[in-house]
Design an enzyme around this catalytic site. Sequence first.
Site, PDB file in Angstrom:
ATOM      1  N   HIS A   1       0.836  -1.199   0.000  1.00 21.36           N
ATOM      2  CA  HIS A   1       0.000   0.000   0.000  1.00 21.36           C
ATOM      3  C   HIS A   1       0.870   1.247   0.000  1.00 21.36           C
ATOM      4  O   HIS A   1       1.813   1.354   0.765  1.00 21.36           O
ATOM      5  CB  HIS A   1      -0.915   0.014   1.227  1.00 21.36           C
ATOM      6  CG  HIS A   1      -1.859   1.176   1.235  1.00 21.36           C
ATOM      7  ND1 HIS A   1      -3.101   1.111   0.646  1.00 21.36           N
ATOM      8  CD2 HIS A   1      -1.729   2.428   1.724  1.00 21.36           C
ATOM      9  CE1 HIS A   1      -3.700   2.282   0.779  1.00 21.36           C
ATOM     10  NE2 HIS A   1      -2.894   3.105   1.424  1.00 21.36           N
TER      11      HIS A   1
ATOM     12  N   ARG B   1     -13.030  14.418   6.693  1.00 19.37           N
ATOM     13  CA  ARG B   1     -11.715  15.047   6.851  1.00 19.37           C
ATOM     14  C   ARG B   1     -11.380  15.915   5.647  1.00 19.37           C
ATOM     15  O   ARG B   1     -10.776  16.987   5.778  1.00 19.37           O
ATOM     16  CB  ARG B   1     -10.635  13.974   7.028  1.00 19.37           C
ATOM     17  CG  ARG B   1     -10.668  13.325   8.413  1.00 19.37           C
ATOM     18  CD  ARG B   1      -9.882  12.030   8.426  1.00 19.37           C
ATOM     19  NE  ARG B   1      -8.498  12.218   8.033  1.00 19.37           N
ATOM     20  CZ  ARG B   1      -7.741  11.260   7.474  1.00 19.37           C
ATOM     21  NH1 ARG B   1      -8.230  10.056   7.242  1.00 19.37           N
ATOM     22  NH2 ARG B   1      -6.497  11.519   7.153  1.00 19.37           N
TER      23      ARG B   1
ATOM     24  N   ASP C   1     -14.191   4.392   8.019  1.00 20.24           N
ATOM     25  CA  ASP C   1     -13.122   5.164   7.377  1.00 20.24           C
ATOM     26  C   ASP C   1     -13.639   5.931   6.175  1.00 20.24           C
ATOM     27  O   ASP C   1     -13.266   7.073   5.943  1.00 20.24           O
ATOM     28  CB  ASP C   1     -11.972   4.249   6.939  1.00 20.24           C
ATOM     29  CG  ASP C   1     -10.979   5.011   6.069  1.00 20.24           C
ATOM     30  OD1 ASP C   1     -10.350   5.950   6.595  1.00 20.24           O
ATOM     31  OD2 ASP C   1     -10.874   4.722   4.860  1.00 20.24           O
TER      32      ASP C   1
ATOM     33  N   LYS D   1      -8.143  -0.259   6.650  1.00 21.12           N
ATOM     34  CA  LYS D   1      -8.504  -0.895   5.379  1.00 21.12           C
ATOM     35  C   LYS D   1      -7.620  -2.111   5.098  1.00 21.12           C
ATOM     36  O   LYS D   1      -8.078  -3.125   4.590  1.00 21.12           O
ATOM     37  CB  LYS D   1      -8.392   0.121   4.233  1.00 21.12           C
ATOM     38  CG  LYS D   1      -9.565   1.083   4.201  1.00 21.12           C
ATOM     39  CD  LYS D   1      -9.389   2.176   3.160  1.00 21.12           C
ATOM     40  CE  LYS D   1      -8.313   3.142   3.580  1.00 21.12           C
ATOM     41  NZ  LYS D   1      -8.403   4.465   2.962  1.00 21.12           N
TER      42      LYS D   1
ATOM     43  N   SER E   1      -6.572   5.306   9.175  1.00 24.40           N
ATOM     44  CA  SER E   1      -7.337   5.161   7.936  1.00 24.40           C
ATOM     45  C   SER E   1      -6.714   4.082   7.044  1.00 24.40           C
ATOM     46  O   SER E   1      -7.393   3.158   6.584  1.00 24.40           O
ATOM     47  CB  SER E   1      -7.353   6.519   7.206  1.00 24.40           C
ATOM     48  OG  SER E   1      -7.772   6.392   5.879  1.00 24.40           O
TER      49      SER E   1
END
Length: 433
Positions: free
Chosen positions: A82, A168, A161, A187, A183
């Site tokens: 990621h 946000r 999220d 995930k 966040s």
Amino acid sequence: MRMVDLIAKKRDGEVLSQEEIQFIVSGYTDHSIPDYQMSALLMAIFNQDMTDEEITHLTLAMANSGEVIDLSSINGIKVDKHSTGGVGDTTTIVLAPLVASVGVPVAKMSGRGLGHTGGTLDKLEAIPGFQIEIPNQQFIDLVNDTQVAVTGQSGDLAPADKRMYALRDVTATVDSIPLIASSVMSKKIASGADAIVLDVTLGDGAFMKNQADAERLAHTMVRIGNLAGRKTMAVISDMSQPLGEAIGNTLEVVEAINTLKGEGPEDLQEMVYVLGSQMVVLAEKADTLEEARKMLEDALHSGKALAKFKEMIRNQGGDDSVVDHPEKMPQAKYVTQVLAPKSGYVRDIHAESIGVAAMLLGAGRKTKEDVIDYSVGLVLNKKVGMSVEAGEPLVTVYSNREDVEDVNQMILDSIEIGEAIEEPMLVRGIITE
Ligand code: URA
Ligand code: CA
């Protein structure tokens, strides 16, 4: 428990308990806590920060706010990668088939792009026929049979999220280390990988603008991942200029194909080897990073990785002949160049503004509803540290509108030419605990 008291507690710099954090996340998920109270809490967190314990509780509560995907029916150690976001970041499209070709199962759930950063799903959809909406069972079967599949994130993955991120975005609370860490990791934990390689980007195209912040974010995420029982490590990488040369969907797929042929930009290729080696070791397919890198280099040079990419495209309904005939992907009508206004060395390419320039051409979305034009984008002819003569091409612009004066001006404003400067270092840190 009352939300107003918890907001006051965080506002005053106190520490929230696991029970209190669970109350907040559950209440926000079932809509009993309204957006205005959540907004106030997010701002209090932004200003007061959170302890590692609070961040871990927040992450796990968010991960458990929806579906938690079970990949246990896929054989082997599933490793996910990621990135915290970048411009022209084509690594996933290269890494998925490359790492799969040496036997690492890649069950990749990706997202779409918004703003100046692109999304892997959008890029893959530039390939005619490529389907990213595949049923769960087919996704699992594909990974078991062929080692690789890429799909969209399930709608019910970490719903807390999803709503907090949208909030946000409009309350100036995105750039917060505890909020970014929770966040991202919520995930990753919900999507079922056994091990996680994080690419924490650093520079003006990234959320983290300095080394200390990037290190803290990386350490925080690695600690949460390990606490949740997922082997996690992070690479801190340079995003002070876009990665590689292409920004835009068709253009980045072409760049990925070139990289899988061993003909890609040096920085992109190096990033792929650095992240890929970590994935191979976490998947226990190699004992050392050196051994892992050798395996990946062999797979790339033998054509095995490219063959795996073709197979992945075919398996998901795409036309794999684009690998040999990239002109079959959507092509822009106009190809023009931005020329260097003076001689010297490229000192800076402001990644975020270059991302915005590509978005203005239609390569990305300003709002979620925007439709992407796969064919358009930019190719950098020069990167930081290279010398340039006045009148030489700096950037090639692929567009479907004749007048690109606004984009050209933005590109010129984003590139600084002056005294000689060293190429930026690509890898800024490796965080394993
Ligand atoms: N990526 C995410 O998924 N969340 C953030 O907060 C920032 C980047
Ligand atoms: Ca820069």
